[in-house]
Scaffold this active site. Structure first.
Site, PDB file in Angstrom:
ATOM      1  N   LYS A 172       0.863  -1.193   0.000  1.00 49.33           N
ATOM      2  CA  LYS A 172       0.000   0.000   0.000  1.00 49.33           C
ATOM      3  C   LYS A 172       0.891   1.232   0.000  1.00 49.33           C
ATOM      4  O   LYS A 172       1.636   1.466   0.945  1.00 49.33           O
ATOM      5  CB  LYS A 172      -0.893  -0.009   1.241  1.00 49.33           C
ATOM      6  CG  LYS A 172      -1.665   1.285   1.487  1.00 49.33           C
ATOM      7  CD  LYS A 172      -2.375   1.251   2.833  1.00 49.33           C
ATOM      8  CE  LYS A 172      -2.944   2.615   3.200  1.00 49.33           C
ATOM      9  NZ  LYS A 172      -3.550   2.633   4.544  1.00 49.33           N
ATOM     10  N   ASP A 202      -2.543  10.538   3.101  1.00 50.63           N
ATOM     11  CA  ASP A 202      -3.947  10.178   3.303  1.00 50.63           C
ATOM     12  C   ASP A 202      -4.632  11.220   4.170  1.00 50.63           C
ATOM     13  O   ASP A 202      -4.433  11.270   5.383  1.00 50.63           O
ATOM     14  CB  ASP A 202      -4.039   8.792   3.964  1.00 50.63           C
ATOM     15  CG  ASP A 202      -5.483   8.391   4.242  1.00 50.63           C
ATOM     16  OD1 ASP A 202      -6.384   8.941   3.572  1.00 50.63           O
ATOM     17  OD2 ASP A 202      -5.703   7.541   5.113  1.00 50.63           O
ATOM     18  N   LYS A 224     -10.037  13.193   8.066  1.00 48.69           N
ATOM     19  CA  LYS A 224      -9.464  12.886   9.374  1.00 48.69           C
ATOM     20  C   LYS A 224      -9.475  14.132  10.260  1.00 48.69           C
ATOM     21  O   LYS A 224      -9.334  15.251   9.763  1.00 48.69           O
ATOM     22  CB  LYS A 224      -8.018  12.414   9.223  1.00 48.69           C
ATOM     23  CG  LYS A 224      -7.804  11.086   8.536  1.00 48.69           C
ATOM     24  CD  LYS A 224      -6.316  10.780   8.424  1.00 48.69           C
ATOM     25  CE  LYS A 224      -6.056   9.477   7.674  1.00 48.69           C
ATOM     26  NZ  LYS A 224      -6.465   8.310   8.449  1.00 48.69           N
ATOM     27  N   ASP A 229       1.711   6.603   5.588  1.00 48.68           N
ATOM     28  CA  ASP A 229       0.759   5.648   5.015  1.00 48.68           C
ATOM     29  C   ASP A 229       1.303   4.960   3.770  1.00 48.68           C
ATOM     30  O   ASP A 229       0.670   4.059   3.233  1.00 48.68           O
ATOM     31  CB  ASP A 229      -0.559   6.358   4.701  1.00 48.68           C
ATOM     32  CG  ASP A 229      -1.769   5.492   5.017  1.00 48.68           C
ATOM     33  OD1 ASP A 229      -1.631   4.528   5.797  1.00 48.68           O
ATOM     34  OD2 ASP A 229      -2.869   5.772   4.491  1.00 48.68           O
ATOM     35  N   ASP A 285     -12.037   7.043   4.284  1.00 45.41           N
ATOM     36  CA  ASP A 285     -10.761   6.898   4.982  1.00 45.41           C
ATOM     37  C   ASP A 285     -10.341   5.433   5.087  1.00 45.41           C
ATOM     38  O   ASP A 285      -9.263   5.136   5.584  1.00 45.41           O
ATOM     39  CB  ASP A 285     -10.850   7.530   6.384  1.00 45.41           C
ATOM     40  CG  ASP A 285      -9.482   7.730   7.014  1.00 45.41           C
ATOM     41  OD1 ASP A 285      -8.492   7.793   6.266  1.00 45.41           O
ATOM     42  OD2 ASP A 285      -9.406   7.815   8.255  1.00 45.41           O
ATOM     43  N   GLU A 329      -9.377   3.594   2.664  1.00 47.75           N
ATOM     44  CA  GLU A 329      -8.991   3.647   1.255  1.00 47.75           C
ATOM     45  C   GLU A 329      -7.883   2.669   0.887  1.00 47.75           C
ATOM     46  O   GLU A 329      -7.797   2.218  -0.246  1.00 47.75           O
ATOM     47  CB  GLU A 329      -8.571   5.078   0.880  1.00 47.75           C
ATOM     48  CG  GLU A 329      -7.126   5.463   1.174  1.00 47.75           C
ATOM     49  CD  GLU A 329      -6.751   5.323   2.644  1.00 47.75           C
ATOM     50  OE1 GLU A 329      -5.612   4.922   2.930  1.00 47.75           O
ATOM     51  OE2 GLU A 329      -7.585   5.601   3.527  1.00 47.75           O
ATOM     52  N   ARG A 374      -7.388  -0.395   1.645  1.00 47.32           N
ATOM     53  CA  ARG A 374      -7.894  -1.708   1.249  1.00 47.32           C
ATOM     54  C   ARG A 374      -8.450  -1.688  -0.170  1.00 47.32           C
ATOM     55  O   ARG A 374      -8.438  -2.709  -0.858  1.00 47.32           O
ATOM     56  CB  ARG A 374      -8.949  -2.187   2.255  1.00 47.32           C
ATOM     57  CG  ARG A 374     -10.196  -1.345   2.347  1.00 47.32           C
ATOM     58  CD  ARG A 374     -10.971  -1.563   3.632  1.00 47.32           C
ATOM     59  NE  ARG A 374     -10.250  -1.058   4.796  1.00 47.32           N
ATOM     60  CZ  ARG A 374     -10.688  -1.175   6.048  1.00 47.32           C
ATOM     61  NH1 ARG A 374     -11.840  -1.755   6.297  1.00 47.32           N
ATOM     62  NH2 ARG A 374      -9.988  -0.692   7.046  1.00 47.32           N
TER      63      ARG A 374
END
EC number: 3.4.11.1
Length: 474
Positions: A238, A243, A250, A261, A320, A322, A324
């Protein structure tokens, strides 16, 4: 800092500093020459306890057990003390089991010496320092361990640099550029695809996450193909270079550190760098979904239904969640384009739930194959990383059921969030690969805002050492 392996019998008394590991708090050991002074300084030989005696030019450091972790932490502590001086050379003798202690000393020293000063305006003049590891046995056998450990540790530090770099300096295009550098240096094959490819190949989950960003998403595919490989492995990362949470924005304090991230994708780049340099006899494909999740008029929305590459539809209830979505399409891409795969491993800072469940320092490992999970956990512990397995179950699988699509991107319960995220990914692992797949949630150890052991504030490079150990075991 330079590291050298040397025969202790051929060159003596030519080092500025002698580093002495005090094992098991044994201040009466033969190599302890300053007992009275150490006692007066209240030195007890505990973990991460070090004292520098300028008059005798020795650094004493505690090492509570003769284990990889304790030795690595001890030498890292000593190296940090050494770095505060203007001395140029230091030496340390390998412990009784030279092969075992060498790996810990090399990796602990290199990882412990790491600093990230890219954004400091005042550049301090650094002293060129050297740590000499003194061995008494056959250097030929030890040199192989030494070289391997250097490669692994330097790959970890390369990954740390990537993760620590700010989002304005490290976005998908830059991530692809760094991947190309690794490919060129190690003679790897590489393909980089943009948003048109994602749209054309129906990778709408990954495409949607990045479509509001001014930085185009990149699908990066590195390939290491030695002659006569024994296995074919796929590593997927990933790579959320930043993010914001998307429209499910967030809170401001949770947005800080979101440069981390991309840790899963960066780890995969570091793995390929190490695997190629180690010349492991396995074919390895590294796939990274490099994306920036931002807000804007073109942002994907809660209530959207996205279709992934394998045709499954995903109800979006939180933008959020995202990572996955990116991994879902990357998993499908890997299985559609790479044949006869033996194992598929994915890496992601996927859930805060993993951190809540197992703490900041531990990786959560999930999958359908219990034996493979246990082997991964064992490899992690052997390599000096903390890991544990989390179990799938039928009841949590029901928690990501959608009433309007095939699956929902978040669960209908606040509990078991790390596992439900893993179960979401399981929807995009094809039946023939269910037993070959593992998911590594590195949200805890990948980025910690305080130093721990031989890891600095910030990125740790989590996942690399455990994966190299696992690949060797497989």
């Amino acid at each position: 800092m330079k590291l050298t392996l040397f025969d202790k019998n051929s060159k003596q008394n030519e080092y500025d500093i002698e580093i002495i590991l005090v094992l098991n708090k044994d201040l009466e050991a033969k190599n302890i020459k300053d007992r009275a002074l150490l006692k007066n300084l209240n030195f007890k030989g505990g973990d991460e306890e070090a004292v520098f005696l300028p008059e005798s030019q020795r650094i004493y450091v505690g090492c509570e057990e003769n284990s990889y972790e304790c030795i690595a932490i001890a030498i890292a502590t000593a190296v940090k003390k050494f770095q505060t001086t203007q001395f140029k050379t230091a030496c340390v003798e390998l412990l009784e089991d030279e092969s075992e202690s060498l790996k810990a000393l090399v990796e602990g020293a290199i990882l412990g010496a790491y600093t990230f000063k890219k954004y400091k305006s005042k550049k301090e003049k650094e002293v060129k320092q050297e740590l000499v590891l003194l061995a008494s046995k056959d250097l030929k056998k030890l040199s192989d361990i030494f070289n391997e450990s250097v490669i692994i540790a330097e790959s970890v530090n390369k990954t740390r640099d990537f993760v620590n770099t700010t989002p304005d300096d490290f976005y998908p295009k830059i991530m692809a550029k760094e991947a190309k550098k690794i490919a060129k240096e190690n003679d790897l094959e590489i393909e980089v695809y943009g948003q048109k490819y994602l749209q054309k190949n129906k990778m709408n989950a990954m495409y949607s996450v990045g479509r509001a960003s001014r930085h185009e998403s990149k699908l990066i595919h590195l390939s290491y193909k030695p002659n006569n490989p024994k296995k074919k492995i796929v590593l997927i990362g990933k790579g959320l270079t930043y993010d914001s949470g998307g429209l499910s924005l967030k809170p401001s304090d949770f947005m800080v550190t979101m440069k981390s991230d991309k840790s899963g994708g960066c780890a995969v780049l570091g793995m390929l760098n190490a695997i190629a340099k180690l010349k492991l006899p396995i074919e390895v494909h590294g796939i990274v979904g490099a994306v920036e999740n931002m807000i804007g008029g073109d942002a994907y929305k809660p209530d959207d239904v996205l279709k992934a590459r394998n045709g499954k539809t995903i109800e979006i209830r939180n933008t959020d969640a995202e990572g996955r979505l990116v991994l879902a399409d990357c998993l499908c891409y890997a299985q559609d384009t790479i044949k006869d795969i033996d194992y598929i491993f994915d890496y992601a800072t996927l859930t805060g739930a993993s951190v809540v469940g197992v703490g900041e320092y531990t990786t959560s490992i999930m999958g359908n194959n219990s034996k493979l999970k246990y082997k991964a956990v064992s490899s992690a512990l052997q390599a000096g990383e903390y890991a544990t397995s989390l179990p799938f179950n039928r009841f949590l699988r029901k928690a990501i059921k959608s009433e309007i699509a095939d699956v929902c991107n978040v669960a209908n319960t606040r509990y078991g969030g790390a596992i439900t995220a893993g179960l979401f990914l399981d929807n995009f692992v094809y039946d023939e690969n269910k037993e070959k797949w593992l998911h590594f949630d590195i949200a805890g150890p990948a980025f910690v805002e305080k130093a721990w052991g031989y890891n600095p504030h910030g990125a740790s490079g989590a996942g690399i050492r455990m994966t190299i150990e696992l690949l060797k075991a497989l």
